[in-house]
Design an enzyme around this catalytic site. Structure first.
Site, PDB file in Angstrom:
ATOM      1  N   ARG A 100      43.783  29.580  40.811  1.00 30.81           N
ATOM      2  CA  ARG A 100      44.283  30.926  40.504  1.00 30.81           C
ATOM      3  C   ARG A 100      44.535  31.825  41.713  1.00 30.81           C
ATOM      4  O   ARG A 100      44.860  32.985  41.552  1.00 30.81           O
ATOM      5  CB  ARG A 100      43.384  31.655  39.501  1.00 30.81           C
ATOM      6  N   ASP A 101      44.419  31.316  42.927  1.00 34.74           N
ATOM      7  CA  ASP A 101      44.746  32.128  44.101  1.00 34.74           C
ATOM      8  C   ASP A 101      45.374  31.251  45.188  1.00 34.74           C
ATOM      9  O   ASP A 101      45.007  31.325  46.359  1.00 34.74           O
ATOM     10  CB  ASP A 101      43.499  32.852  44.629  1.00 34.74           C
TER      11      ASP A 101
END
Length: 158
Positions: A100-101
């Site tokens: 997610r990053d």
């Protein structure tokens, strides 16, 4: 090595560190994922109590700095590195870990210039995800400049 000041760890911050450690443990064992070497070493740095998390040495730096210093990659090199990124992500997803990053600053190089996915601090986990589609998520996690439109729009994503 990642250092965390003990004074910065309240209940929720410690839970976040534990979640990151859990993601590192679950996603271990792949060439293109930063592996945990030792978790929560206790010590002092600059006269302040700190915890340290030892991970693979990424002596080649991060993708952002390599591109800033050298410019764009020739297409065969870009294809090779992109394949390594996808291999690492596929491994993580198979283990129920969703980064997610993903951004150039979180894509590291080891000394042989193999890609290593790093910084699992915003990751989500799903133990039931093996051999299934990723679960829908709704929270806004990641770096805004690199977020997908559905994440920015607070719509379900997977």
């Amino acid at each position: 090595m990642k250092f965390i000041k003990q004074s910065n760890l309240n209940g929720s911050a410690m839970a976040s560190v534990r979640k990151e450690l859990d993601c590192l443990i679950k996603s271990a064992g792949h060439l293109n994922v930063t592996n945990l070497r030792q978790d929560l070493l206790e010590g002092s740095f600059a006269n302040e109590p700190q915890y340290g998390i030892a991970m693979d040495l990424c002596a080649g730096g991060d993708l952002f700095d390599v591109i800033a210093a050298n410019g764009k990659f020739p297409e065969p090199a870009a294809r090779f590195f992109f394949t390594q990124i996808l291999d690492g992500l596929e491994h993580c997803h198979a283990k129920g870990v969703f980064h997610r990053d993903i951004k150039p600053e979180n894509i590291m190089f080891d000394a042989q210039y193999n890609i290593k996915l790093a910084d699992f601090g915003l990751s989500a986990t799903d133990d039931s995800s093996a051999d299934k589609a990723a679960p829908n998520m709704f929270d806004r996690a990641g770096t805004p400049a690199y977020m997908a439109p559905e994440v920015l729009g607070k719509r379900a994503y997977n």
